[in-house]
Design a protein around this motif. Structure first.
Motif, PDB file in Angstrom:
ATOM      1  N   ARG A 271       0.835  -1.202   0.000  1.00 49.17           N
ATOM      2  CA  ARG A 271       0.000   0.000   0.000  1.00 49.17           C
ATOM      3  C   ARG A 271       0.871   1.254   0.000  1.00 49.17           C
ATOM      4  NH1 ARG A 271      -5.203   0.331   2.048  1.00 49.17           N
ATOM      5  NH2 ARG A 271      -5.318  -1.859   1.464  1.00 49.17           N
ATOM      6  N   TRP A 272       1.946   1.247   0.770  1.00 50.97           N
ATOM      7  CA  TRP A 272       2.844   2.406   0.815  1.00 50.97           C
ATOM      8  C   TRP A 272       3.517   2.608  -0.546  1.00 50.97           C
ATOM      9  CZ3 TRP A 272       8.410   2.183   0.701  1.00 50.97           C
ATOM     10  CH2 TRP A 272       9.006   3.446   0.823  1.00 50.97           C
ATOM     11  N   LEU A 273       3.952   1.514  -1.178  1.00 48.39           N
ATOM     12  CA  LEU A 273       4.574   1.636  -2.497  1.00 48.39           C
ATOM     13  C   LEU A 273       3.614   2.266  -3.499  1.00 48.39           C
ATOM     14  CD1 LEU A 273       6.445  -1.803  -2.765  1.00 48.39           C
ATOM     15  CD2 LEU A 273       7.497   0.460  -2.500  1.00 48.39           C
ATOM     16  N   ARG A 274       2.375   1.796  -3.506  1.00 50.16           N
ATOM     17  CA  ARG A 274       1.393   2.367  -4.423  1.00 50.16           C
ATOM     18  C   ARG A 274       1.122   3.838  -4.107  1.00 50.16           C
ATOM     19  NH1 ARG A 274       2.315  -0.480  -7.889  1.00 50.16           N
ATOM     20  NH2 ARG A 274       1.024  -2.119  -8.820  1.00 50.16           N
ATOM     21  N   ASN A 275       1.012   4.160  -2.839  1.00 49.42           N
ATOM     22  CA  ASN A 275       0.708   5.542  -2.436  1.00 49.42           C
ATOM     23  C   ASN A 275       1.847   6.503  -2.755  1.00 49.42           C
ATOM     24  OD1 ASN A 275      -1.787   4.754  -1.485  1.00 49.42           O
ATOM     25  ND2 ASN A 275      -1.159   4.665   0.671  1.00 49.42           N
ATOM     26  N   THR A 276       3.055   5.948  -2.961  1.00 46.58           N
ATOM     27  CA  THR A 276       4.206   6.800  -3.263  1.00 46.58           C
ATOM     28  C   THR A 276       4.622   6.696  -4.730  1.00 46.58           C
ATOM     29  OG1 THR A 276       5.665   5.035  -2.420  1.00 46.58           O
ATOM     30  CG2 THR A 276       5.096   6.820  -0.910  1.00 46.58           C
ATOM     31  N   GLY A 277       3.734   6.155  -5.574  1.00 51.13           N
ATOM     32  CA  GLY A 277       3.954   6.211  -7.013  1.00 51.13           C
ATOM     33  C   GLY A 277       4.654   5.031  -7.629  1.00 51.13           C
ATOM     34  N   HIS A 278       4.799   3.927  -6.903  1.00 49.80           N
ATOM     35  CA  HIS A 278       5.428   2.726  -7.456  1.00 49.80           C
ATOM     36  C   HIS A 278       4.545   2.163  -8.566  1.00 49.80           C
ATOM     37  CE1 HIS A 278       8.341  -0.592  -7.020  1.00 49.80           C
ATOM     38  NE2 HIS A 278       7.326  -1.400  -7.302  1.00 49.80           N
ATOM     39  N   LYS A 279       5.124   1.843  -9.716  1.00 45.52           N
ATOM     40  CA  LYS A 279       4.321   1.542 -10.912  1.00 45.52           C
ATOM     41  C   LYS A 279       4.157   0.058 -11.225  1.00 45.52           C
ATOM     42  CE  LYS A 279       3.683   5.894 -11.943  1.00 45.52           C
ATOM     43  NZ  LYS A 279       2.339   6.500 -11.752  1.00 45.52           N
ATOM     44  N   SER A 280       5.135  -0.781 -10.939  1.00 38.75           N
ATOM     45  CA  SER A 280       5.090  -2.158 -11.439  1.00 38.75           C
ATOM     46  C   SER A 280       4.061  -2.993 -10.682  1.00 38.75           C
ATOM     47  CB  SER A 280       6.472  -2.807 -11.311  1.00 38.75           C
ATOM     48  OG  SER A 280       6.759  -3.141  -9.969  1.00 38.75           O
ATOM     49  N   PRO A 281       3.598  -4.107 -11.267  1.00 38.00           N
ATOM     50  CA  PRO A 281       2.735  -5.032 -10.535  1.00 38.00           C
ATOM     51  C   PRO A 281       3.440  -5.510  -9.259  1.00 38.00           C
ATOM     52  CG  PRO A 281       2.811  -5.610 -12.861  1.00 38.00           C
ATOM     53  CD  PRO A 281       3.858  -4.566 -12.650  1.00 38.00           C
ATOM     54  N   ILE A 282       2.654  -5.767  -8.238  1.00 43.84           N
ATOM     55  CA  ILE A 282       3.182  -6.174  -6.935  1.00 43.84           C
ATOM     56  C   ILE A 282       2.572  -7.511  -6.546  1.00 43.84           C
ATOM     57  CG2 ILE A 282       3.267  -5.632  -4.468  1.00 43.84           C
ATOM     58  CD1 ILE A 282       3.107  -2.649  -5.237  1.00 43.84           C
ATOM     59  N   LEU A 283       3.427  -8.439  -6.132  1.00 47.06           N
ATOM     60  CA  LEU A 283       2.963  -9.710  -5.582  1.00 47.06           C
ATOM     61  C   LEU A 283       3.474  -9.833  -4.163  1.00 47.06           C
ATOM     62  CD1 LEU A 283       1.598 -12.544  -6.172  1.00 47.06           C
ATOM     63  CD2 LEU A 283       3.943 -13.374  -6.463  1.00 47.06           C
TER      64      LEU A 283
END
Length: 351
Positions: A271-283
């Motif tokens: 969630r933190w990665l997405r909220n800070t603009g991380h773009k790639s798919p996450i597993l």
């Protein structure tokens, strides 16, 4: 419909769940069945083990269950030196599977608990040289099973060479995240690995920060583990018990996924990665169910914080490490990380 010859074949593979925003959860019942099933099969084919032999190892929980299941599958005897964190549910299952176990003395610190378990195994080997020690902390045979997981990830997410993926999981013995990363990179995936550690773990040098509530035995270590390949990880996240608890409760409430503390930590990092603009798919890896955490985590919802409000302290040096959540880009630190227990170990090639 596929019919399986044994429960291990049925439960070793995870369900891959899309929880939105290109974030996926690999939900296992018992992840380490991948490791134990493949390792035991490999040793039997090599002639190192045969039906009726006894294997022994130390465990804090799901590895003990996975090893007992693999021994049941292949007709081996199993003996576990059990951490004080192994609960009655696991002990009952071990007994019914035909495994034997002995607990570490109660009241010890987790460091003494782990040291006792390893020393006890060495004593057993001196008494019974025909017993085979699986060495989940030190033998890279435990990486082999995760080739199947890497293949499943690529198939489920339609990944092809040069595609990007961010993998989030607990470091622990290094085999689950390390083995999966090794085989994903072997298939040409552009991989970013986010490793999760508890405070107090020696693996990445955090033993000087104590989290009084931490259950260190699952995703960290109080003693050196040779199976950890430090160069696999792009970032290391040290997360407090309460931070992981918040993620576990959010995973259950928002997505109906009942899983343990490292799974909750993974959701919080994602969630933190997405909220800070991380773009790639996450597993994110959810290696077990939440049953062993029922009282400590799921019956304490008053301790949870909204995970969107949580963010880590970004470090440039380990001396800055502090609760409740710290993160550091590991490659920039690795060449300077040389405490006496650190080894740039032999795991340059696996499989």
């Amino acid at each position: 419909m596929q019919v399986y010859p044994h429960i291990t074949e049925a439960i070793q593979h995870p369900h891959i769940i899309d929880i939105g925003d290109q974030v996926y959860v690999a939900k296992f019942e018992c992840m380490k069945v991948y490791s134990t099933l493949t390792a035991i099969d490999h040793l039997i084919k090599k002639g190192t083990l045969k039906v009726g032999d006894t294997v022994v190892d130390s465990s804090s929980g799901i590895y003990a269950h996975a090893l007992a299941l693999a021994c049941h599958r292949f007709g081996l005897k199993c003996h576990i030196i059990a951490s004080k964190t192994v609960d009655d549910s696991f002990k009952t299952q071990l007994s019914l599977l035909g495994a034997t176990y002995e607990p570490a003395p109660s009241g010890q610190s987790l460091k003494l608990d782990q040291e006792f378990r390893v020393n006890r195994i060495k004593h057993l080997l001196a008494e019974s040289p025909n017993v085979h020690w699986m060495q989940q902390y030190h033998d890279d045979i435990h990486y082999l099973g995760y080739q199947k997981f890497a293949q499943k990830i690529c198939h489920s997410l339609d990944l092809v060479p040069d595609d990007s993926l961010t993998l989030i999981g607990g470091v622990g013995t290094g085999c689950s995240t390390g083995g999966t990363a090794h085989y994903l990179r072997g298939q040409g995936i552009n991989l970013n690995v986010q490793g999760i550690q508890p405070f107090g773990s020696v693996t990445f040098g955090a033993e000087f920060v104590d989290d009084p509530e931490a259950v260190i035995a699952g995703i960290g270590s109080a003693i050196p583990f040779n199976n950890v390949r430090h160069d696999i990880y792009q970032d290391i996240h040290w997360m407090s018990f309460n931070t992981c608890l918040s993620g576990s409760l959010a995973l259950m409430k928002e997505h109906a996924i009942f899983a343990g503390l490292s799974s909750g930590a993974g959701l919080t990092v994602a969630r933190w990665l997405r909220n800070t603009g991380h773009k790639s798919p996450i597993l994110l890896i959810a290696p077990d169910t939440g049953h062993r955490y029922l009282e400590a985590v799921f019956q304490r919802p008053h301790l949870a914080e909204p995970i969107d409000s949580l963010e880590p302290k970004k470090l440039s040096h380990l001396s800055e490490l502090s609760m409740p959540w710290s993160v550091i880009p590991w490659p920039q630190l690795e060449t300077h990380f040389t405490p006496k227990h650190y080894k740039n170990n032999r795991l340059a090639k696996v499989g």
